[in-house]
Motif scaffolding. Structure first.
Motif, PDB file in Angstrom:
ATOM      1  N   ALA A  89      83.171 -22.803  80.775  1.00  0.00           N
ATOM      2  CA  ALA A  89      83.589 -22.090  81.982  1.00  0.00           C
ATOM      3  C   ALA A  89      83.220 -20.611  81.885  1.00  0.00           C
ATOM      4  N   LYS A  90      83.411 -20.015  80.713  1.00  0.00           N
ATOM      5  CA  LYS A  90      83.038 -18.613  80.513  1.00  0.00           C
ATOM      6  C   LYS A  90      81.529 -18.431  80.646  1.00  0.00           C
ATOM      7  N   GLN A  91      80.768 -19.398  80.117  1.00  0.00           N
ATOM      8  CA  GLN A  91      79.312 -19.308  80.231  1.00  0.00           C
ATOM      9  C   GLN A  91      78.855 -19.434  81.688  1.00  0.00           C
ATOM     10  N   ILE A  92      79.548 -20.278  82.431  1.00  0.00           N
ATOM     11  CA  ILE A  92      79.210 -20.425  83.848  1.00  0.00           C
ATOM     12  C   ILE A  92      79.478 -19.129  84.599  1.00  0.00           C
ATOM     13  N   VAL A  93      80.625 -18.509  84.336  1.00  0.00           N
ATOM     14  CA  VAL A  93      80.954 -17.239  84.995  1.00  0.00           C
ATOM     15  C   VAL A  93      79.928 -16.171  84.637  1.00  0.00           C
ATOM     16  N   ALA A  94      79.557 -16.106  83.337  1.00  0.00           N
ATOM     17  CA  ALA A  94      78.568 -15.114  82.910  1.00  0.00           C
ATOM     18  C   ALA A  94      77.218 -15.384  83.566  1.00  0.00           C
ATOM     19  N   GLY A  95      76.840 -16.657  83.677  1.00  0.00           N
ATOM     20  CA  GLY A  95      75.577 -17.012  84.321  1.00  0.00           C
ATOM     21  C   GLY A  95      75.565 -16.651  85.786  1.00  0.00           C
ATOM     22  N   GLN A  96      76.675 -16.882  86.456  1.00  0.00           N
ATOM     23  CA  GLN A  96      76.767 -16.527  87.872  1.00  0.00           C
ATOM     24  C   GLN A  96      76.650 -15.015  88.072  1.00  0.00           C
ATOM     25  N   ALA A  97      77.263 -14.249  87.178  1.00  0.00           N
ATOM     26  CA  ALA A  97      77.167 -12.790  87.257  1.00  0.00           C
ATOM     27  C   ALA A  97      75.730 -12.331  87.018  1.00  0.00           C
ATOM     28  N   LYS A  98      75.043 -13.007  86.081  1.00  0.00           N
ATOM     29  CA  LYS A  98      73.650 -12.655  85.792  1.00  0.00           C
ATOM     30  C   LYS A  98      72.756 -12.939  86.992  1.00  0.00           C
ATOM     31  N   ILE A  99      72.978 -14.070  87.645  1.00  0.00           N
ATOM     32  CA  ILE A  99      72.194 -14.407  88.835  1.00  0.00           C
ATOM     33  C   ILE A  99      72.440 -13.380  89.940  1.00  0.00           C
TER      34      ILE A  99
END
Length: 357
Positions: A89-99
């Motif tokens: 879940a943390k990786q998904i949030v970080a990925g969304q922020a990167k996008i």
């Protein structure tokens, strides 16, 4: 007189139950009539009948121990799955922020190009009449193209990572649910076995309970004597490591505390809760369950075991104890019993494992 008759009926029922539930002996003890005729009250259960009760109780508790191990293992797996889901879940949030950041950067470049009449500064330099400015502009255009391609590749890669994270999270969630259901099923089996064993034990009179404990000790003594008579202790001369000494000291300090299934201290323990916490106190984390301790810790021959080693008992690895030297071990035996010292050979040994190999 009425109280005496009630005691007689209770003892008769216990005798009948002890024989009826034993395979091959159902014909030997008919169920007493609902209203037995008055007569002299029977004495305590005979040794053979009480021995049958002891065997039944031990078998039920062993089945509960096996189910407890299944429960603990499912709980451990569920905990790991939960932690993995949180990480994803943390990786998904970080990925969304990167996008979002990449899209903002791409949007800023597009807006700058629009403000400059559709041509970025580098393109205008490339169209300059000055040779030097032209060469400089051409290089900048190529750098811009590479940056744009890199940004698009990074964006696509991040989106692919997000999809993988989401798929992994879904898979972990399904496994987590499977482990949760396994825990519930194991807990139900544990409660059923422990309840059945306690009902048998609770029906015994105080004198019979004392005799039951004596029968347990006698059975353990017989098994220990057979084990010692093999000469195994002649070869046992391994010395404990410093960590092994700490583990033994910690485990033996828990003597007298009650067995409670699923417990790992500080006031009560199950068998693997005691051994895992003892080694944790000695500075070494080991698996929580006896089956995982058997599977993951290095095995050593019985003739080479030393204080601090763990002894796994029974074919299903449903019990574990800690060897403390001189042919003895410390363990949490079963419900209604406390942490105690017993003979290392008082139960069938499956394997010996070494936490500090």
């Amino acid at each position: 007189m009425n109280r005496r008759r009630g005691a007689a009926a209770t003892l008769t029922a216990i005798c009948a139950m002890a024989l009826l539930v034993t395979p091959g002996l159902a014909h030997a003890a008919p169920v007493p009539p609902p209203n037995p005729a008055p007569g002299p009250a029977p004495g305590p259960l005979t040794s053979p009948a009480l021995e049958q009760v002891r065997t039944q109780i031990e078998d039920l508790y062993r089945q509960a121990a096996a189910a407890t191990d299944a429960y603990n293992l499912a709980e451990e797996k569920a905990k790991r799955q939960s932690e993995q889901i949180v990480l994803l879940a943390k990786q998904i949030v970080a990925g969304q922020a990167k996008i979002a950041d990449l899209k903002n950067r791409a949007g800023a470049a597009a807006r700058a190009q629009y403000r400059n009449g559709g041509l970025p500064p580098a393109a205008r330099l490339a169209l300059s009449d000055s040779p030097s400015l032209f060469l400089q502009g051409t290089g900048l255009i190529r750098q811009g193209e590479r940056a744009a391609k890199g940004m698009l590749a990074e964006l696509n890669g991040t989106q692919a990572d997000l999809e993988q994270y989401a798929n992994d999270a879904s898979n972990h969630w399904r496994v987590l649910e499977t482990n949760r259901l396994a825990k519930e099923a194991a807990k139900k089996r544990i409660n059923e076995k422990i309840t059945a064993a306690q009902k048998l034990e609770d029906r015994l009179e105080a004198e019979e309970k004392a005799r039951l404990l004596q029968l347990e000790r006698e059975a353990q003594y017989r098994e220990q004597k057979k084990w010692v008579d093999t000469g195994v202790l002649k070869d046992l001369n391994g010395r404990a490591t410093d960590a092994g000494k700490r583990a033994v000291q910690w485990a033996t300090a828990q003597i007298g505390k009650p067995y409670v299934w699923g417990a790992e201290g500080p006031d009560s323990f199950d068998c693997s809760g005691l051994t895992s916490q003892a080694w944790l106190a000695a500075g070494r984390g080991i698996p929580r369950t006896s089956q995982e301790q058997l599977r993951l810790l290095p095995k050593v021959p019985v003739k080479d075991m030393r204080p601090g080693d763990l002894i796994i008992y029974f074919d299903d690895a449903s019990h574990v104890a800690m060897y403390i030297g001189d042919g003895a071990m410390v363990h949490a035996p079963r419900p209604n019993r406390n942490v105690t010292i017993a003979g290392a050979g008082s139960m069938p040994i499956k394997a010996v494992v070494r936490p500090d190999a």
